[in-house]
Design a protein around this motif. Structure first.
Motif, short mmCIF file in Angstrom:
data_model
loop_
_atom_site.label_atom_id
_atom_site.label_comp_id
_atom_site.label_asym_id
_atom_site.label_seq_id
_atom_site.Cartn_x
_atom_site.Cartn_y
_atom_site.Cartn_z
N ASP A 1 157.21 -86.10 122.57
CA ASP A 1 157.95 -84.98 121.98
C ASP A 1 157.01 -83.83 121.62
OD1 ASP A 1 160.08 -86.60 122.18
OD2 ASP A 1 160.39 -86.91 120.02
N ILE A 2 155.89 -84.20 121.02
CA ILE A 2 154.96 -83.15 120.58
C ILE A 2 154.30 -82.49 121.79
CG2 ILE A 2 152.81 -82.71 119.31
CD1 ILE A 2 153.74 -84.68 117.21
N GLU A 3 154.00 -83.31 122.81
CA GLU A 3 153.40 -82.72 124.01
C GLU A 3 154.35 -81.69 124.64
OE1 GLU A 3 151.99 -86.13 126.19
OE2 GLU A 3 150.41 -86.31 124.66
N LEU B 1 156.36 -79.76 122.94
CA LEU B 1 156.19 -78.55 122.14
C LEU B 1 154.88 -77.85 122.50
CD1 LEU B 1 157.29 -79.73 118.56
CD2 LEU B 1 158.57 -78.30 120.15
N MET B 2 153.84 -78.65 122.76
CA MET B 2 152.54 -78.08 123.07
C MET B 2 152.58 -77.31 124.39
SD MET B 2 150.19 -81.32 121.86
CE MET B 2 148.54 -80.72 122.18
N ARG C 1 154.18 -69.27 123.34
CA ARG C 1 154.25 -68.89 121.93
C ARG C 1 155.67 -68.43 121.57
NH1 ARG C 1 149.65 -67.01 118.49
NH2 ARG C 1 150.57 -66.04 116.68
N LEU D 1 157.92 -71.47 121.36
CA LEU D 1 157.61 -72.24 120.16
C LEU D 1 158.19 -71.54 118.92
CD1 LEU D 1 156.10 -74.83 119.37
CD2 LEU D 1 154.06 -73.44 118.99
#
Lengths: 261, 562
Positions: free
Chosen positions: A235-237, A239-240, A244, A247
């Protein structure tokens, strides 16, 4: 004599008959302080004039001390600045934290930057949360004579004697609760006629309580189990990988949910 | 009896008069005041945050970040000359030979030392004051960890990176948020007493900029509780960890390959210098609050003088975001003896509200810290709705009595014992009267650039905690600093052990300080006069009248005759 005008001349009864006693020669001490709002304090016996609203720490800096020890957080959390003092005309030995105590006229003070203390070396994972664990490392806890000197000395107003009694009863949880606000300044241990180190005993009681006696959090255990599956990494990857702008959008659109559980 | 002077009473009455209406709104769970949009946040920051004042920043003229704008006071420190002359020292016979040298005895250093000992290796833990003397000890409010069912590390990630204005290093935020629940459990294993309910559920509160209740706490002694447990655990490994107190490092030492391999320690008590040689070096000396940037009071520990930052920079380590300072919105503004002291964000987490002279709630209570702080400054300056103190300071009210009304009687006393005690000592009863607050210098947002393994741009040097930069972007959220030093202290310990294991059979490193010579030369070539020295080690609070009476050739910073 000037440093401490309260000190009487030391003369025995026998000598008194033989020697004519004269009042000790007094060096002239100005009654008024050199500047307005300055008051006399005696730092390790030596007199200084300091601003009346200052704490002991700031007053000592005002007169030129630069601390290399006996100072720490300056907000009452670290216990580095334990101080003992007496006030003029009062037999009582008082205690305080230098960063939290405002100077008083004719205060005679000394700092105690360090307390020699017994500290047990142990492996917390091999101990049981029982009296025997404390008894093994700190048997002197049973020397307590319940004089309450520790409690009177505590600048945190902790019921030190009460938590020592709780330890003696094997009630570690109560000891942990009562001692929780301890900042380990050492003043209880310095005043203790039974020569125990209350603050280290309390620390052991709290660590045993935290590890063994407080109920475990199921939420936390569940979260850890989920994480072993590695689901959140992905999940975080994701977002990464966002721009910009992307995000920012996700951030501003995130929902706020302040439910407790 | 009121703890405030007569002239403030009219304003206090207004605060009390508006309280019932504010309470009712908060009880209904409505947004008490609308939170700002990103554009509104940017506007208040640009106009009122101290970082954006005209002379707040300037370019640094030397070192790895040459040409980059940084906070002016930081530039002055980096452009100071080294305290020591490398020619004065023989480094060939170290006083300590160890696997891992850890500089800094706060939370990060202690956490790292425990990992080294658990891996069966040796560590020297060198610290300027006592082990545990640090900002870690002072943090009150809590540590973020996504443990609740409706929360997740992913949401934590989003909160942290938005709060940091999207400047955070994503890799570091990922490491921090993923590790958080594990760290909470690890600390529990060590015996940290987290606040829990009778069924063991971890109590959670909100913090500025968080979208969930995620703040774990230990009353309002969270930092003290964690730090005293870590310190105790460090002392449970006397065979592995050598503690060297009152001995700050003053320069790093490098090996033949130009990699970090030790440090020069200065024993402040005896004046002697000691050489430490190590396979890996961890630097965790904390931040810079005691530099009093822009003249602000600080919440920080006496030792927070950016020593490690200076040393690492001398050795060629790159820094990140050194243009960004965190001002905590709620520093005490009255009475004078406690000016700058931290009033924990937990007060607002529990429902405390910032109100102005007229008793009006003027900002959403839990904006990210920089936004909240800038709003307080705006209220006190441009809008003239602050409250002046007898010593000429200004502040706004933080309505604390509302916390008990909102959460039940006794909440303040149970959840905030440190706060209650500290204010009571100086005549304020926060359960019945609000506190007067103003922003105070709190945290170094930037620092040494690291990756998720805490490696810096200098091989052999690892950095953890407030000294590092990138984790929080340009603004840290509450509860992410305790988390930061635990997560990255843990990681630094393991990374340093890996390197030390690989190097353990190499011939003893030949130590040198050529980088210090080179740095001095660079300063000279830039035409910078030698008027100050760094690291400074101790802040200067002595009365200038006394310093004037010192010998003229005495340098109080160096503690020597020059």
């Amino acid at each position: 004599m000037v440093d401490n005008p309260r000190t009487p001349p030391i003369i025995t009864a026998m000598e008194e008959k033989e020697v004519e006693v004269k009042a000790p020669a007094q060096e002239k001490v100005p009654d008024e302080s050199p500047k307005e709002n300055l008051i006399p304090v005696f730092i390790m016996g030596k007199r200084f004039f300091v601003p009346e609203s200052f704490t002991i720490i700031t007053a000592m800096e005002y007169v030129g001390f630069q601390f290399k020890n006996a100072v720490g957080c300056r907000e009452g959390f670290c216990g580095a600045c334990a101080t003992i003092y007496r006030l003029e005309g009062d037999y009582k030995l008082r205690t305080g934290l230098a960063c939290q105590t405002v100077v008083e006229p004719n205060m005679h003070l000394a700092q105690i930057p360090f307390t020699p203390a017994v500290k047990a070396v142990y492996d917390i994972s091999k101990l049981k949360p029982e009296l025997v664990s404390i008894q093994r490392y700190y048997p002197e806890v049973f020397r307590c004579v319940a004089c309450n000197s520790c409690t009177k000395a505590c600048p945190q107003e902790i019921e030190v004697m009460d938590y020592i009694q709780a330890v003696k009863r094997g009630d570690l949880e109560t000891a942990a609760d009562l001692s929780f606000d301890c900042i380990m300044c050492g003043l209880c241990a310095v005043r203790c006629p039974a020569e125990m180190v209350q603050f280290n005993i309390a620390l052991l009681a709290r660590r045993l309580t935290g590890r063994y006696l407080l109920p475990r959090s199921h939420h936390l255990e569940k979260r850890l189990a989920e994480q072993r599956e590695g689901s959140y990494e992905k999940d975080i990857e994701e977002l990464m990988g966002l721009s910009r702008k992307g995000l920012t959008k996700r951030y501003t659109e995130r929902d706020l949910d302040f439910e407790v559980f | 009896m009121s703890g405030y002077p007569e002239y403030m009473q009219a304003s206090l009455k207004k605060v009390a008069a508006t309280r019932p209406a504010r309470l009712e709104k908060a009880r209904e769970g409505r947004e008490v005041v609308k939170a700002m949009t990103l554009a509104e946040r940017e506007d208040v920051l640009n106009k009122f945050h101290p970082d954006y004042l005209p002379d707040a920043r300037k370019p640094v003229r030397v070192g790895p970040n040459k040409g980059e704008e940084m906070t002016s006071r930081v530039v002055d420190l980096l452009e100071s000359y080294p305290r020591i002359n490398p020619d004065d020292f023989d480094l060939s016979e170290p006083d300590y030979d160890t696997d891992v040298l850890i500089i800094g005895g706060g939370g990060g250093g202690c956490m790292a030392a425990i990992q080294v000992a658990n891996a069966g290796m040796n560590a020297v833990l060198a610290t300027k004051l006592r082990v545990g003397d640090s900002n870690s000890m002072m943090s009150q409010g809590g540590m973020q960890a996504a443990v609740n069912p409706h929360d997740s590390p992913t949401i934590h990630y989003l909160d942290a990176i938005g709060g940091g204005h999207f400047d955070n290093n994503p890799e570091l935020v990922q490491a921090m948020t993923i590790d958080a629940p594990r760290i909470a459990a690890y600390l529990e294993e060590l015996g940290v007493m987290w606040d829990k309910d009778s069924e063991g559920r971890l109590m959670t509160e909100s913090g500025g900029g968080t979208s969930r209740r995620r703040m774990l706490s230990c009353r309002d002694y969270t930092g003290a509780e964690i730090q005293r447990v870590l310190r105790d655990e460090v002392k449970n490994h006397p065979d592995k960890i050598t503690i060297v107190e009152y001995s700050p490092a003053v320069e790093l030492l490098l090996d033949e390959a130009g990699e970090a391999a030790g440090a020069l320690l200065y024993n402040m008590e005896t004046g002697e210098y000691n050489v430490v040689r190590a396979h890996s070096v961890i630097i965790s000396t904390g931040g810079y609050g005691r530099l009093h940037i822009k003249g602000f009071a600080t919440t920080n520990h006496y030792g927070a003088t950016a020593d490690g930052l200076v040393m690492a920079y001398h050795a060629g380590t790159k820094l990140l975001y050194m243009d960004s300072v965190q001002f905590h919105p709620t520093g005490a503004a009255y009475p004078e003896q406690i000016v700058g002291f931290l009033i924990t964000e937990k007060v607002r987490g529990l429902g405390g509200q910032p109100v102005n002279k007229e008793g009006e709630l003027f900002v959403f209570p839990l904006e990210p810290r920089d936004v909240e702080a800038a709003s307080f400054i705006r209220e006190s300056t441009e809008r003239s709705l602050g409250i002046e103190t007898p010593t000429g300071r200004v502040g706004v009210w933080l309505d604390s009595p509302i916390v008990n009304l909102l959460n039940g009687p006794g909440t303040i006393q149970t959840a905030l014992p440190a706060m209650v005690r500290q204010l009571k000592r100086f005549g304020i009863d926060m359960t019945s009267e609000p506190m007067l607050v103003y922003p105070t210098l709190h945290y170094q947002n930037g620092g040494i650039e690291i990756n998720a393994d805490t490696e810096t741009t200098l091989a052999g040097l690892y950095a953890a905690g407030e000294i590092s930069g990138g984790v929080h972007g340009r603004n840290r959220l509450m509860g992410n600093s305790i988390l930061d030093y635990n997560v990255f202290g843990y990681r630094a310990g393991h990374a340093a052990v890996q390197r030390a294991k690989a190097l353990v059979d190499r011939p003893p490193a030949k130590l040198h300080m050529d980088h210090v010579r080179a740095y001095r030369k660079e300063l000279e070539e830039a035409g910078i006069p030698e008027t100050s020295h760094a690291p400074i080690l101790l802040p200067e609070y002595r009365n200038p009248e006394v310093l004037k009476k010192h010998r003229k050739d005495y340098d109080p910073f160096l503690g020597e005759f020059i």
